[in-house]
Design an enzyme around this catalytic site. Structure first.
Site, PDB file in Angstrom:
ATOM      1  N   ASP A  14     -44.669  22.595 -13.032  1.00 37.16           N
ATOM      2  CA  ASP A  14     -45.130  23.506 -14.106  1.00 37.16           C
ATOM      3  C   ASP A  14     -46.557  23.502 -14.274  1.00 37.16           C
ATOM      4  O   ASP A  14     -47.367  22.916 -13.741  1.00 37.16           O
ATOM      5  CB  ASP A  14     -44.719  22.548 -15.715  1.00 37.16           C
ATOM      6  CG  ASP A  14     -44.937  23.588 -16.532  1.00 37.16           C
ATOM      7  OD1 ASP A  14     -44.651  24.602 -16.892  1.00 37.16           O
ATOM      8  OD2 ASP A  14     -45.613  22.894 -17.656  1.00 37.16           O
ATOM      9  N   ASP A  16     -48.831  25.352 -17.558  1.00 36.17           N
ATOM     10  CA  ASP A  16     -49.312  24.801 -18.656  1.00 36.17           C
ATOM     11  C   ASP A  16     -49.053  23.615 -19.521  1.00 36.17           C
ATOM     12  O   ASP A  16     -47.720  23.391 -19.801  1.00 36.17           O
ATOM     13  CB  ASP A  16     -49.473  26.262 -19.919  1.00 36.17           C
ATOM     14  CG  ASP A  16     -50.473  26.139 -20.933  1.00 36.17           C
ATOM     15  OD1 ASP A  16     -51.323  24.857 -21.185  1.00 36.17           O
ATOM     16  OD2 ASP A  16     -50.461  26.994 -21.829  1.00 36.17           O
ATOM     17  N   ASP A 210     -44.257  18.894 -18.570  1.00 32.67           N
ATOM     18  CA  ASP A 210     -44.751  18.208 -19.838  1.00 32.67           C
ATOM     19  C   ASP A 210     -43.476  18.518 -20.747  1.00 32.67           C
ATOM     20  O   ASP A 210     -43.580  17.750 -22.077  1.00 32.67           O
ATOM     21  CB  ASP A 210     -45.855  18.463 -20.137  1.00 32.67           C
ATOM     22  CG  ASP A 210     -46.087  20.011 -20.712  1.00 32.67           C
ATOM     23  OD1 ASP A 210     -45.758  20.910 -19.835  1.00 32.67           O
ATOM     24  OD2 ASP A 210     -46.539  20.267 -21.966  1.00 32.67           O
TER      25      ASP A 210
END
Length: 270
Positions: A14, A16, A210
């Site tokens: 991932d 951002d 995240d």
């Protein structure tokens, strides 16, 4: 760290919240990606963001000091365009979205149209208007298939949260009366696209991110290993809440990107 171990022959990473916040690199992101490149360990950057082309994503990463190339980027826009082209080659598509989505449509041999589309393809659109909403829902009511790049309701920006593609999608769903086909995380469509790009099977690949509801759910549903990094949305303070909300758990939890790099170094398979 905790969790089961499966084969680790590649990573879907991932962006951002995992490698950067806005325009600021997260500590260790440059070292992590440099390590993967130098050791020739397969990886792809995988993003729900449909607004940018892979070239633009790579350029953004480079500006933050994170090594990147366009061919290492998998976006929901690319996966969406490929999905539509697979359903109907050369289809006419009405796009509610930005440059990355429009370019992906064109590069897949699809026709951008403002009239009588086969598909309404919607991503984030920061110039969205009531007129465009009206056109989109009329086309959906007339039988156009509704494709949504990603379900993200909110996105971080430099001065606070902004509505994401999912917020626009909620309007189109409510007014159009149709459930959209979802492309991005946690959908299998973006996962299958990313696995084809990296050239690995799900049980050889680990997802790093995240966000429990997108990244970790994305990997678990596909049968990938999952690594949650506490660098963005999920923190040590809220991890139990987000695991409960997502209904899943990561295989591994890393507090930071240096811990992640160390784990990969110890567990990767050639």
């Amino acid at each position: 760290m905790t969790g089961k171990q499966t084969a680790m022959r590649g990573l879907l990473i991932d962006l951002d919240g995992t490698l950067y916040h806005g325009t600021h690199r997260i500590d260790g992101a440059d070292v992590l990606i440099s390590y993967l490149r130098q050791s020739k360990f397969p990886f792809r950057f995988v993003t729900n963001n449909s607004s940018s082309t892979p070239e633009e994503v790579a350029e953004r990463l480079l500006k933050m000091g994170i090594p990147a190339a366009a061919e290492e980027v998998c976006t929901s826009a690319q996966a969406a365009a490929e999905h539509i082209a697979g359903l109907k080659p050369g289809a006419a598509v009405f796009v509610v979205g930005e440059n990355g989505l429009r370019k992906a449509v064109q590069e897949s041999g699809l026709l951008l149209t403002e009239d009588q589309p086969d598909f309404v393809l919607q991503g984030i659109d920061r110039s969205f208007t009531y007129e465009r909403l009206t056109k989109a829902i009329r086309y959906i009511h007339r039988g156009a298939q509704f494709i949504l790049t990603n379900p993200d309701l909110l996105l971080p920006s430099g001065d606070g949260l902004i509505p994401g593609a999912g917020s626009i999608g909620a309007m189109l769903k409510a007014a159009g009366g149709k459930e959209p086909v979802l492309i991005g995380k946690p959908s299998s469509i973006l996962m299958n696209y990313s696995l084809r790009e990296i050239g690995l099977k799900a049980d050889e690949t680990w997802v790093v991110g995240d966000n429990m509801a997108t990244d970790i759910a994305f990997g678990e549903a596909a049968g990938c290993g999952t690594i949650l990094v506490l660098t963005g949305l999920t923190t040590a303070q809220n991890i139990d809440y987000y695991m409960e909300q997502a209904g899943c758990k990561p295989n591994i939890v890393c507090e930071n990107l240096e811990e992640l790099r160390s784990y990969i170094s110890d567990h990767r398979e050639i």
